[in-house]
Design a protein around this motif. Structure first.
Motif, PDB file in Angstrom:
ATOM      1  N   ARG A   1      -7.072   4.355  -1.019  1.00 32.25           N
ATOM      2  CA  ARG A   1      -7.322   5.179   0.190  1.00 32.25           C
ATOM      3  C   ARG A   1      -7.364   4.285   1.426  1.00 32.25           C
ATOM      4  O   ARG A   1      -7.078   4.570   2.534  1.00 32.25           O
ATOM      5  CB  ARG A   1      -8.845   5.777   0.288  1.00 32.25           C
ATOM      6  N   SER A   2      -6.868   2.774   1.189  1.00 38.54           N
ATOM      7  CA  SER A   2      -6.825   2.175   2.472  1.00 38.54           C
ATOM      8  C   SER A   2      -6.073   0.764   1.775  1.00 38.54           C
ATOM      9  O   SER A   2      -5.783   0.538   0.796  1.00 38.54           O
ATOM     10  CB  SER A   2      -7.927   1.385   3.065  1.00 38.54           C
ATOM     11  N   SER A   3      -5.326   0.067   2.723  1.00 39.38           N
ATOM     12  CA  SER A   3      -4.419  -0.976   2.465  1.00 39.38           C
ATOM     13  C   SER A   3      -5.527  -2.249   2.091  1.00 39.38           C
ATOM     14  O   SER A   3      -4.999  -2.974   1.091  1.00 39.38           O
ATOM     15  CB  SER A   3      -3.487  -1.566   3.669  1.00 39.38           C
TER      16      SER A   3
ATOM     17  N   TRP B   1       0.966  -1.305  -0.005  1.00 37.69           N
ATOM     18  CA  TRP B   1       0.048  -0.132  -0.066  1.00 37.69           C
ATOM     19  C   TRP B   1       0.885   1.258  -0.142  1.00 37.69           C
ATOM     20  O   TRP B   1       1.723   1.561   0.995  1.00 37.69           O
ATOM     21  CB  TRP B   1      -0.946   0.053   1.209  1.00 37.69           C
TER      22      TRP B   1
ATOM     23  N   ARG C   1     -17.763   2.358   3.038  1.00 34.35           N
ATOM     24  CA  ARG C   1     -16.342   2.051   2.920  1.00 34.35           C
ATOM     25  C   ARG C   1     -16.224   1.269   1.810  1.00 34.35           C
ATOM     26  O   ARG C   1     -14.884   1.422   1.385  1.00 34.35           O
ATOM     27  CB  ARG C   1     -15.850   1.543   4.193  1.00 34.35           C
TER      28      ARG C   1
END
Length: 191
Positions: free
Chosen positions: A79-81, A45, A135
């Motif tokens: 935006r996230s792993s 990431w 999310r």
């Protein structure tokens, strides 16, 4: 695109040293074996210091023979792993689907779905859960794609611990001990 940095040069030197120290290492393709596809996928990431894009890597085996591998910077910033891992799952799923079609053309299919190993529990949960929430809405297309491949029986998605994640060889700068351990695991799969 930025110019090569000292880090890039060090990485290239590490690869050259590895190749020089192991000239007998190679790929082995037995004349007989099974046609079961087995893949390891991983994402590092926000690995790129210039763009914050993640790096996707995968290994794909046919039986015990390594037949496909790649490392690639992802097209968008995650935006996230979990999102980066999920994009890696989708990318690897596309490669598995293409290889499955190729094997069908050669009349060399397996009666079992391809096994896809991922070390991110959240990405596996999203793949298996048909309910989206706020999310995960931004990765909905990749979610639908991977879930469709799971439901059609093309894939079987399994968790693997990070210490056995072969795709780390492509996506991370590892210290010598973990690198050699993963390399040994990779070669053991290819015997």
């Amino acid at each position: 695109m930025s110019s090569p940095t000292e880090t890039h040069y060090k990485a290239v030197l590490r690869v050259i040293r590895l190749l020089k120290s192991s000239p007998a290492t190679g790929l082995f393709f037995p004349s007989k074996g099974n046609f079961q596809l087995k893949a390891f996928t991983y994402s590092d990431w926000a690995a790129c210091v210039d763009t914050s894009r993640s790096t996707t890597g995968f290994y794909i085996y046919l039986g015990d023979s390594l037949i496909s591998w790649k490392m690639k910077k992802q097209h968008t910033v995650s935006r996230s792993s979990c999102e980066a891992e999920y994009r890696a799952l989708a990318y690897t799923s596309c490669e598995i689907q293409w290889l499955s079609y190729l094997l069908q053309d050669f009349k060399a299919t397996s009666s079992h779905p391809a096994t896809l190993y991922c070390d991110n529990q959240s990405a596996i949960y999203i793949a298996k859960n048909p309910t989206f929430n706020e999310r995960t809405k931004h990765i909905e297309l990749d979610c639908h794609f991977v879930r469709e491949k799971l439901q059609s029986g093309l894939l079987k998605l399994l968790h693997i611990s990070s210490s056995h994640q072969l795709a780390d060889l492509f996506t991370k700068s590892l210290s010598p001990a973990p690198f050699l351990s993963l390399l040994s695991d990779s070669l053991r799969h290819n015997t």
